[in-house]
Design an enzyme around this catalytic site. Structure first.
Site, PDB file in Angstrom:
ATOM      1  N   GLY A  69      30.603 -18.123  29.793  1.00  0.00           N
ATOM      2  CA  GLY A  69      31.771 -17.941  28.937  1.00  0.00           C
ATOM      3  C   GLY A  69      31.438 -18.247  27.481  1.00  0.00           C
ATOM      4  N   GLY A  70      32.392 -17.975  26.595  1.00  0.00           N
ATOM      5  CA  GLY A  70      32.256 -18.357  25.191  1.00  0.00           C
ATOM      6  C   GLY A  70      31.293 -17.530  24.360  1.00  0.00           C
ATOM      7  CG  ASP A 112      34.231 -15.376  35.613  1.00  0.00           C
ATOM      8  OD1 ASP A 112      34.107 -14.145  35.803  1.00  0.00           O
ATOM      9  OD2 ASP A 112      34.838 -15.859  34.645  1.00  0.00           O
ATOM     10  CG  MET A 120      30.543  -7.227  32.737  1.00  0.00           C
ATOM     11  SD  MET A 120      31.741  -8.569  32.971  1.00  0.00           S
ATOM     12  CE  MET A 120      31.106  -9.840  31.872  1.00  0.00           C
ATOM     13  CB  SER A 164      37.904 -16.422  32.677  1.00  0.00           C
ATOM     14  OG  SER A 164      36.780 -17.176  33.109  1.00  0.00           O
ATOM     15  N   GLY A 220      38.951 -16.245  28.691  1.00  0.00           N
ATOM     16  CA  GLY A 220      38.625 -17.571  29.199  1.00  0.00           C
ATOM     17  C   GLY A 220      38.789 -18.622  28.131  1.00  0.00           C
ATOM     18  CB  SER A 221      36.360 -20.090  25.743  1.00  0.00           C
ATOM     19  OG  SER A 221      35.773 -18.856  25.514  1.00  0.00           O
ATOM     20  CG  HIS A 231      33.703 -10.800  37.537  1.00  0.00           C
ATOM     21  ND1 HIS A 231      33.471 -11.105  36.202  1.00  0.00           N
ATOM     22  CD2 HIS A 231      32.764  -9.877  37.879  1.00  0.00           C
ATOM     23  CE1 HIS A 231      32.437 -10.409  35.765  1.00  0.00           C
ATOM     24  NE2 HIS A 231      31.983  -9.661  36.763  1.00  0.00           N
ATOM     25  N   GLY A 287      27.323 -13.958  32.803  1.00  0.00           N
ATOM     26  CA  GLY A 287      26.512 -15.162  33.003  1.00  0.00           C
ATOM     27  C   GLY A 287      27.135 -16.426  32.462  1.00  0.00           C
ATOM     28  CG  HIS A 327      38.542 -13.270  35.649  1.00  0.00           C
ATOM     29  ND1 HIS A 327      38.495 -11.927  35.981  1.00  0.00           N
ATOM     30  CD2 HIS A 327      37.271 -13.613  35.320  1.00  0.00           C
ATOM     31  CE1 HIS A 327      37.257 -11.486  35.853  1.00  0.00           C
ATOM     32  NE2 HIS A 327      36.487 -12.487  35.467  1.00  0.00           N
ATOM     33  CG  MET A 331      29.156 -11.793  37.349  1.00  0.00           C
ATOM     34  SD  MET A 331      29.653 -12.868  35.992  1.00  0.00           S
ATOM     35  CE  MET A 331      31.089 -13.645  36.748  1.00  0.00           C
ATOM     36  CG  ASP A 333      35.152 -10.729  32.150  1.00  0.00           C
ATOM     37  OD1 ASP A 333      35.415 -11.662  31.368  1.00  0.00           O
ATOM     38  OD2 ASP A 333      34.659 -10.904  33.286  1.00  0.00           O
ATOM     39  N   GLY A 334      35.043 -10.680  28.555  1.00  0.00           N
ATOM     40  CA  GLY A 334      34.019 -11.355  27.752  1.00  0.00           C
ATOM     41  C   GLY A 334      34.301 -11.299  26.264  1.00  0.00           C
ATOM     42  N   GLY A 335      34.456 -12.475  25.660  1.00  0.00           N
ATOM     43  CA  GLY A 335      34.634 -12.543  24.203  1.00  0.00           C
ATOM     44  C   GLY A 335      35.983 -12.043  23.721  1.00  0.00           C
ATOM     45  CG  MET A 351      28.546 -16.699  37.616  1.00  0.00           C
ATOM     46  SD  MET A 351      28.070 -17.309  35.988  1.00  0.00           S
ATOM     47  CE  MET A 351      29.536 -16.857  35.033  1.00  0.00           C
TER      48      MET A 351
HETATM   49  C1  DX5 Z   1      31.226 -13.903  31.929  1.00  0.00           C
HETATM   50  C2  DX5 Z   1      32.496 -13.968  32.749  1.00  0.00           C
HETATM   51  C3  DX5 Z   1      33.752 -13.929  31.918  1.00  0.00           C
HETATM   52  C4  DX5 Z   1      33.824 -15.006  30.880  1.00  0.00           C
HETATM   53  C5  DX5 Z   1      35.095 -14.969  30.090  1.00  0.00           C
HETATM   54  O1  DX5 Z   1      30.124 -13.820  32.752  1.00  0.00           O
HETATM   55  O2  DX5 Z   1      32.551 -12.890  33.642  1.00  0.00           O
HETATM   56  O3  DX5 Z   1      34.872 -13.908  32.761  1.00  0.00           O
HETATM   57  O4  DX5 Z   1      33.644 -16.266  31.431  1.00  0.00           O
HETATM   58  O5  DX5 Z   1      35.065 -16.038  29.224  1.00  0.00           O
HETATM   59  P1  DX5 Z   1      35.260 -15.862  27.654  1.00  0.00           P
HETATM   60  O6  DX5 Z   1      36.650 -15.347  27.450  1.00  0.00           O
HETATM   61  O7  DX5 Z   1      35.079 -17.246  27.155  1.00  0.00           O
HETATM   62  O8  DX5 Z   1      34.214 -14.898  27.160  1.00  0.00           O
HETATM   63 ZN    ZN Z   2      34.508 -12.454  34.703  1.00  0.00          ZN
END
Ligand code: DX5
Ligand code: ZN
Length: 218
Positions: free
Chosen positions: A147-148, A33, A140, A6, A200-201, A66, A145, A31, A68, A178-180, A35
């Site tokens: 990252g991190g 994101d 998810m 991401s 991502g992070s 992705h 919404g 990836h 959102m 996806d996420g964390g 929004m």
């Molecule tokens: C959240 C995003 C994810 C997220 C991933 O809304 O869809 O792709 O940014 O980032 P990490 O790995 O930091 O959770």
């Molecule tokens: Zn995503």
């Protein structure tokens, strides 16, 4: 298992170099994101359009987009020019099954693979009927919404249920989470049965992208 990085938390100043380094580090996908400030609070569209432009100039790696967003069709139209490999939209963006099927067909007509994403509180059973028509289901593991955030452990069970359903029904739909996802959570998510991990992070904030991606894949 594939890694989709991401790029949400990539900084603007050195973004070109960062994308170059991620390719060098063997990420399998970028990836993206997107929004819209409506489906979720943040609006990342300008930033992601800019980042896609840069990536397309320097890389042939596939884009895993992705959305959102509420108005999925409008965003598909805006991102077609980047020739994404996959476009994933949220089940929760749609008000009927007919709308879901229309979007699936619309994305496919443009020669793009289709993914459907579900938020942590949406059960996997809701999307079973769409699985034969799509390429990927994005579970998810945090609230969409930002990252991190920390992975919500209860979402792992959803992935396990989905894995069994897909295997028992001889489907070849990919499962993406996806996420964390980081070096502490990757094993549990892998054991649950995913095909693609979005991170991502954990990658972007690490010293050495190559090492981190290698460890995530191990
Ligand atoms: C959240 C995003 C994810 C997220 C991933 O809304 O869809 O792709 O940014 O980032 P990490 O790995 O930091 O959770
Ligand atoms: Zn995503």
């Amino acid at each position: 298992m594939y890694i989709s990085t991401s790029i949400l938390s990539v900084e603007e100043q050195n973004s070109t170099k960062t994308f170059y380094n991620l390719e060098e580090a063997k990420t399998d996908y970028f990836h993206i994101d997107v929004m819209d400030g409506k489906f979720v609070e943040n609006n990342t569209n300008e930033k992601m359009l800019n980042y896609c432009n840069i990536i397309k100039q320097i890389s042939n790696l596939p884009l895993d987009v992705h959305f959102m967003v509420n108005d999925v069709k409008k965003f598909v139209e805006e991102y077609i020019k980047f020739e994404p490999d996959i476009i994933t939209f949220h089940y929760e963006s749609c008000s009927s099954d007919e709308e879901v099927m229309e979007l699936i067909n619309y994305i496919k007509e443009n020669n793009i693979k289709v993914g459907i994403s579900i938020k942590p509180n949406t059960t996997v059973e809701r999307i079973y009927k769409f699985l034969p028509y799509i390429h990927l289901i994005l579970v998810m593991t945090v609230e969409p919404g930002k990252g991190g955030q920390e992975l919500i452990p209860e979402t792992l069970e959803k992935i396990e249920i989905l894995r069994k359903y897909i295997d028992n029904n001889n489907l070849d739909t990919y499962i993406e989470a996806d996420g964390g996802i980081n070096l502490n959570t990757i094993d549990s998510i892998k054991n649950a049965g995913i095909d693609i991990a979005v991170s991502g992070s954990a990658i972007i904030k690490s010293e050495n992208y190559k090492e981190t991606i290698k460890k995530l894949k191990m």
